[in-house]
Design an enzyme around this catalytic site. Structure first.
Site, PDB file in Angstrom:
ATOM      1  N   HIS A  42      49.267   2.964 -15.172  1.00  0.00           N
ATOM      2  CA  HIS A  42      48.492   4.206 -15.112  1.00  0.00           C
ATOM      3  C   HIS A  42      49.207   5.178 -14.177  1.00  0.00           C
ATOM      4  O   HIS A  42      49.632   4.785 -13.083  1.00  0.00           O
ATOM      5  CB  HIS A  42      47.079   3.907 -14.604  1.00  0.00           C
ATOM      6  CG  HIS A  42      46.198   5.107 -14.601  1.00  0.00           C
ATOM      7  ND1 HIS A  42      45.685   5.641 -15.765  1.00  0.00           N
ATOM      8  CD2 HIS A  42      45.773   5.911 -13.592  1.00  0.00           C
ATOM      9  CE1 HIS A  42      44.968   6.710 -15.467  1.00  0.00           C
ATOM     10  NE2 HIS A  42      45.011   6.890 -14.159  1.00  0.00           N
ATOM     11  N   SER A  95      50.474   3.078 -10.913  1.00  0.00           N
ATOM     12  CA  SER A  95      49.881   1.782 -10.598  1.00  0.00           C
ATOM     13  C   SER A  95      49.966   0.875 -11.820  1.00  0.00           C
ATOM     14  O   SER A  95      49.757   1.332 -12.945  1.00  0.00           O
ATOM     15  CB  SER A  95      48.391   1.929 -10.245  1.00  0.00           C
ATOM     16  OG  SER A  95      48.177   2.904  -9.261  1.00  0.00           O
ATOM     17  N   ASP A 152      40.485   1.757 -16.060  1.00  0.00           N
ATOM     18  CA  ASP A 152      41.474   1.953 -14.984  1.00  0.00           C
ATOM     19  C   ASP A 152      40.978   1.451 -13.628  1.00  0.00           C
ATOM     20  O   ASP A 152      41.330   2.011 -12.581  1.00  0.00           O
ATOM     21  CB  ASP A 152      41.877   3.438 -14.866  1.00  0.00           C
ATOM     22  CG  ASP A 152      42.525   3.963 -16.141  1.00  0.00           C
ATOM     23  OD1 ASP A 152      43.176   3.169 -16.837  1.00  0.00           O
ATOM     24  OD2 ASP A 152      42.358   5.157 -16.433  1.00  0.00           O
ATOM     25  N   ASN A 188      48.017  -2.991 -17.442  1.00  0.00           N
ATOM     26  CA  ASN A 188      48.152  -1.594 -17.849  1.00  0.00           C
ATOM     27  C   ASN A 188      48.942  -0.844 -16.792  1.00  0.00           C
ATOM     28  O   ASN A 188      48.873  -1.180 -15.609  1.00  0.00           O
ATOM     29  CB  ASN A 188      46.770  -0.947 -17.988  1.00  0.00           C
ATOM     30  CG  ASN A 188      46.853   0.511 -18.417  1.00  0.00           C
ATOM     31  OD1 ASN A 188      47.653   0.864 -19.289  1.00  0.00           O
ATOM     32  ND2 ASN A 188      46.048   1.361 -17.809  1.00  0.00           N
TER      33      ASN A 188
HETATM   34  C1  GAR Z   1      52.977   6.887 -19.088  1.00  0.00           C
HETATM   35  O1  GAR Z   1      53.107   7.883 -18.120  1.00  0.00           O
HETATM   36  C2  GAR Z   1      51.788   6.007 -18.792  1.00  0.00           C
HETATM   37  O2  GAR Z   1      51.589   5.775 -17.426  1.00  0.00           O
HETATM   38  C3  GAR Z   1      50.674   6.838 -19.358  1.00  0.00           C
HETATM   39  O3  GAR Z   1      51.191   7.341 -20.564  1.00  0.00           O
HETATM   40  C4  GAR Z   1      52.605   7.496 -20.448  1.00  0.00           C
HETATM   41  C5  GAR Z   1      53.258   6.781 -21.592  1.00  0.00           C
HETATM   42  O4  GAR Z   1      54.627   7.036 -21.628  1.00  0.00           O
HETATM   43  N1  GAR Z   1      49.506   6.041 -19.577  1.00  0.00           N
HETATM   44  C6  GAR Z   1      48.274   6.506 -19.446  1.00  0.00           C
HETATM   45  O5  GAR Z   1      48.024   7.653 -19.158  1.00  0.00           O
HETATM   46  C7  GAR Z   1      47.189   5.481 -19.698  1.00  0.00           C
HETATM   47  N2  GAR Z   1      45.920   5.985 -19.315  1.00  0.00           N
HETATM   48  P1  GAR Z   1      55.592   6.111 -22.521  1.00  0.00           P
HETATM   49  O6  GAR Z   1      54.984   6.055 -23.920  1.00  0.00           O
HETATM   50  O7  GAR Z   1      56.897   6.856 -22.519  1.00  0.00           O
HETATM   51  O8  GAR Z   1      55.669   4.762 -21.887  1.00  0.00           O
END
Ligand code: GAR
Length: 190
Positions: free
Chosen positions: A111, A138, A147, A109
């Site tokens: 995060h 991360s 997480d 994942n």
């Molecule tokens: C990213 O910033 C990712 O790190 C976060 O969602 C966004 C997705 O962007 N993930 C989380 O918050 C998971 N808990 P994307 O759809 O453009 O890749």
């Protein structure tokens, strides 16, 4: 043997795109076999299709809060695609321990915080409100605690005095796009 990778998304899928492009270019020695979304109109689905990657939708709203049944449907879709590795990339559903155990050591994942700081949501706002000088992102192995799995890679991003959650999120996202392909490239070689 070339590893097969499935990517789970809920939104725009920008991290998914960087992973797929890195696989297509050979920077990651793996092939993307499926992009699955829990949101039927997630922007990332069209991007995956444009990149020639098979897509699937398992709409969580149809399961009316039954997480086991939702996860079973996701698992069935994954089994058809037969991935070696599952990458969560902006996948905004909490998965059941039973599902996670099926992918033990094989599910990653990304995060948007420097774990173990700021598990969960609103990471950028929380970092700014805490007066932190650095934020970041991360990549970690997924375990049943949210997480909290072993961190495989991190990148720090400076927090500027005039940052808002949005300006900080944009700079962190740029680093996510560098970090996730790098970590996955190393991971598939193991
Ligand atoms: C990213 O910033 C990712 O790190 C976060 O969602 C966004 C997705 O962007 N993930 C989380 O918050 C998971 N808990 P994307 O759809 O453009 O890749």
């Amino acid at each position: 043997m070339t590893k097969r990778v499935a990517i789970l998304i809920s939104g725009g899928g920008s991290n998914m795109v960087t992973l797929v492009e890195a696989m297509h270019s050979g920077r990651i020695e793996a092939i993307p076999v499926l992009v699955l979304s829990n949101i039927p109109d997630a922007g990332g689905l069209a991007k995956a299709e444009a990149l020639g990657v098979p897509t699937a939708v398992v709409d969580h709203t149809g399961f009316k809060g039954d997480r086991e049944a939702f996860d079973a449907a996701v698992h069935a879709a994954l089994q058809e695609a037969d991935p070696d590795i599952v990458c969560l990339a902006g996948f905004m559903r909490i998965l059941t321990p039973d599902f996670i155990s099926k992918w033990d050591g094989r599910m990653l994942n990304i995060h948007p915080s420097l774990l173990p700081k700021y598990r969960g949501l609103h990471t950028h706002q929380r970092a700014i409100e805490a007066g932190d000088k650095v934020a970041g992102c991360s990549v970690h192995l997924v375990t049943s605690e949210l997480d909290a799995g072993p961190v495989l890679g991190q990148t720090e991003v400076e927090i500027r005095d005039n940052d808002t959650p949005d300006t900080l999120a944009a700079r962190v996202l740029t680093e996510e796009h560098r970090l996730y392909p790098r970590v996955l490239a190393d991971f598939v070689r193991q």
